[in-house]
Design an enzyme around this catalytic site. Structure first.
Site, PDB file in Angstrom:
ATOM      1  N   HIS A   1       0.849  -1.194   0.000  1.00 61.87           N
ATOM      2  CA  HIS A   1       0.000   0.000   0.000  1.00 61.87           C
ATOM      3  C   HIS A   1       0.889   1.251   0.000  1.00 61.87           C
ATOM      4  CE1 HIS A   1      -3.780  -2.097   0.798  1.00 61.87           C
ATOM      5  NE2 HIS A   1      -3.206  -2.753   1.783  1.00 61.87           N
ATOM      6  N   HIS A   4      -1.324  -6.781  -5.120  1.00 60.03           N
ATOM      7  CA  HIS A   4      -1.430  -8.031  -4.357  1.00 60.03           C
ATOM      8  C   HIS A   4      -0.909  -9.178  -5.209  1.00 60.03           C
ATOM      9  CE1 HIS A   4      -3.889 -11.797  -3.893  1.00 60.03           C
ATOM     10  NE2 HIS A   4      -3.331 -11.729  -2.697  1.00 60.03           N
ATOM     11  N   ASN A  12      -0.208 -13.591  -4.688  1.00 60.12           N
ATOM     12  CA  ASN A  12      -0.173 -14.790  -3.858  1.00 60.12           C
ATOM     13  C   ASN A  12       0.166 -15.972  -4.748  1.00 60.12           C
ATOM     14  OD1 ASN A  12      -1.925 -17.348  -2.806  1.00 60.12           O
ATOM     15  ND2 ASN A  12      -1.071 -16.182  -1.104  1.00 60.12           N
ATOM     16  N   VAL A  13       1.115 -16.777  -4.309  1.00 61.81           N
ATOM     17  CA  VAL A  13       1.407 -18.052  -4.973  1.00 61.81           C
ATOM     18  C   VAL A  13       1.492 -19.110  -3.885  1.00 61.81           C
ATOM     19  CG1 VAL A  13       2.488 -17.276  -7.118  1.00 61.81           C
ATOM     20  CG2 VAL A  13       3.857 -17.351  -5.046  1.00 61.81           C
ATOM     21  N   ARG A  14       0.859 -20.245  -4.105  1.00 63.71           N
ATOM     22  CA  ARG A  14       0.731 -21.217  -3.025  1.00 63.71           C
ATOM     23  C   ARG A  14       0.627 -22.642  -3.568  1.00 63.71           C
ATOM     24  NH1 ARG A  14      -3.811 -18.308  -3.909  1.00 63.71           N
ATOM     25  NH2 ARG A  14      -5.709 -19.452  -4.439  1.00 63.71           N
ATOM     26  N   HIS A  40      -1.771  -5.636 -17.377  1.00 66.79           N
ATOM     27  CA  HIS A  40      -2.422  -6.811 -17.958  1.00 66.79           C
ATOM     28  C   HIS A  40      -1.551  -7.457 -19.028  1.00 66.79           C
ATOM     29  CE1 HIS A  40      -6.392  -7.023 -16.075  1.00 66.79           C
ATOM     30  NE2 HIS A  40      -6.299  -5.720 -15.937  1.00 66.79           N
ATOM     31  N   HIS A  78     -21.548  -7.743  -2.466  1.00 68.25           N
ATOM     32  CA  HIS A  78     -22.454  -6.881  -1.710  1.00 68.25           C
ATOM     33  C   HIS A  78     -22.409  -5.430  -2.178  1.00 68.25           C
ATOM     34  CE1 HIS A  78     -18.574  -6.454   0.283  1.00 68.25           C
ATOM     35  NE2 HIS A  78     -19.011  -5.363   0.892  1.00 68.25           N
ATOM     36  N   GLY A 117      -5.690 -21.584  12.074  1.00 68.76           N
ATOM     37  CA  GLY A 117      -4.896 -21.200  13.236  1.00 68.76           C
ATOM     38  C   GLY A 117      -3.615 -20.499  12.892  1.00 68.76           C
ATOM     39  N   ARG A 177      -1.094 -17.145  12.068  1.00 66.20           N
ATOM     40  CA  ARG A 177      -0.759 -15.969  12.874  1.00 66.20           C
ATOM     41  C   ARG A 177      -1.612 -14.789  12.412  1.00 66.20           C
ATOM     42  NH1 ARG A 177       3.347 -11.777  12.680  1.00 66.20           N
ATOM     43  NH2 ARG A 177       3.980 -11.178  14.805  1.00 66.20           N
TER      44      ARG A 177
END
Length: 298
Positions: free
Chosen positions: A94, A104, A106-108, A143, A173, A256, A258
């Site tokens: 930010h 943002h 994320n790689v997982r 892109h 929403h 669970g 952190r």
């Protein structure tokens, strides 16, 4: 299948991105190792009140468990009760400057195991851009870089993953997207481990090329209270998505993880207003009319 290769790549990716962002900002990340009582842990690296970034996190986690959280089995109930191993790198940056977008990545990787049954594994991830003031050249560039990260594996991947991103990062929403999208994928296990791993690595490796040139174009633009006020208002949408809809946030909390590391994605200064709309024809209204729309940018 070699999960050690995945772990090695993710740790290297975290180190490389932190090193580069520290050079850009001029301030060092705070590093905190943490352990999870149920198994595993991670390394959270956060920059706060930097020279360019108001808050940013580049986090690595590697956790184990005896049962998959509900967020992971909602779409695949047949995996309920399986033990799991999950690892990934998650990044949110930010900037102070409202003309510089939030980013943002994320790689997982996740593997679910059950005695007497074949293990089930998949990769997931992606990156998306959230501007507060839109620039067409930035949107096209971002892109295009996302597309280039997937091009070596076939043209169909970008079309599919862009559409998936537009659908996923959507505030139902509010009936509006979080930002201008990018690419997103989950449950990637075909055609084989090596191909899926290579796709995931390519997405991770294109993070800095996709974002840093945009950041460098915008961080020296002049801004005032009006722009910061609108940025804080739009950041509220970011918070709403992460706390209401994001599967990664839910997985972390339900497993669970952190809490401080999971919620590092939230910006430090946010505002909400009741039933507010920007003035017609204003720079703020252009974000809604020209950027927060479904569009093929490349």
């Amino acid at each position: 299948m070699n999960t050690n290769q995945v772990k090695e790549y993710l740790c290297t990716l975290q180190d490389q991105i932190i090193e580069h962002i520290e050079c850009v900002d001029g301030k060092h990340f705070k590093r905190e190792e943490w352990d999870r009582p149920e198994g595993g842990g991670g390394l959270s690296c956060v920059i706060e009140r930097g020279n360019i970034f108001e808050r940013g996190g580049v986090n690595y986690s590697h956790v184990f468990g005896s049962g998959l959280p509900a967020s992971a089995t909602a779409a695949r109930p047949e995996l309920s009760g399986r033990s799991f191993e999950a690892m990934g790198v998650s990044i949110v940056l930010h900037p102070y400057n409202p003309y510089a977008p939030t980013i943002h990545l994320n790689v997982r990787f996740l593997e679910a195991r059950k005695e007497g049954a074949e293990s089930v594994w998949w990769f997931g991830g992606g990156m998306d851009l959230t501007p507060y003031y839109g620039f067409e050249e930035d949107a096209k560039y971002f892109h295009q870089t996302c597309k280039e990260s997937l091009q070596p594996f076939g043209s169909e991947y970008h079309k599919k993953f862009k559409k998936w991103c537009d659908k996923y990062f959507y505030l139902k929403h509010r009936n509006e997207p979080r930002g201008i999208g990018g690419i997103f994928f989950d449950d990637l296990s075909q055609p084989d481990f090596e191909t899926c791993f290579s796709i995931t690595k390519s997405v991770g490796n294109h993070f800095l090329p996709a974002y840093v040139p945009i950041l460098e174009r915008r961080i020296n633009m002049s801004y005032g209270e009006r722009e910061r006020d609108f940025q804080a208002y739009r950041r509220g949408r970011y918070v709403e998505f992460n706390l209401v809809w994001d599967r990664g946030t839910l997985f972390g909390l339900q497993s669970g993880g952190r809490t401080e590391s999971i919620l590092m994605s939230l910006p430090p200064i946010v505002k909400w207003r009741y039933d507010w709309e920007p003035a017609e024809g204003s720079p703020e209204s252009e974000l809604y009319t020209n950027f927060l729309i479904s569009k093929d940018w490349v």
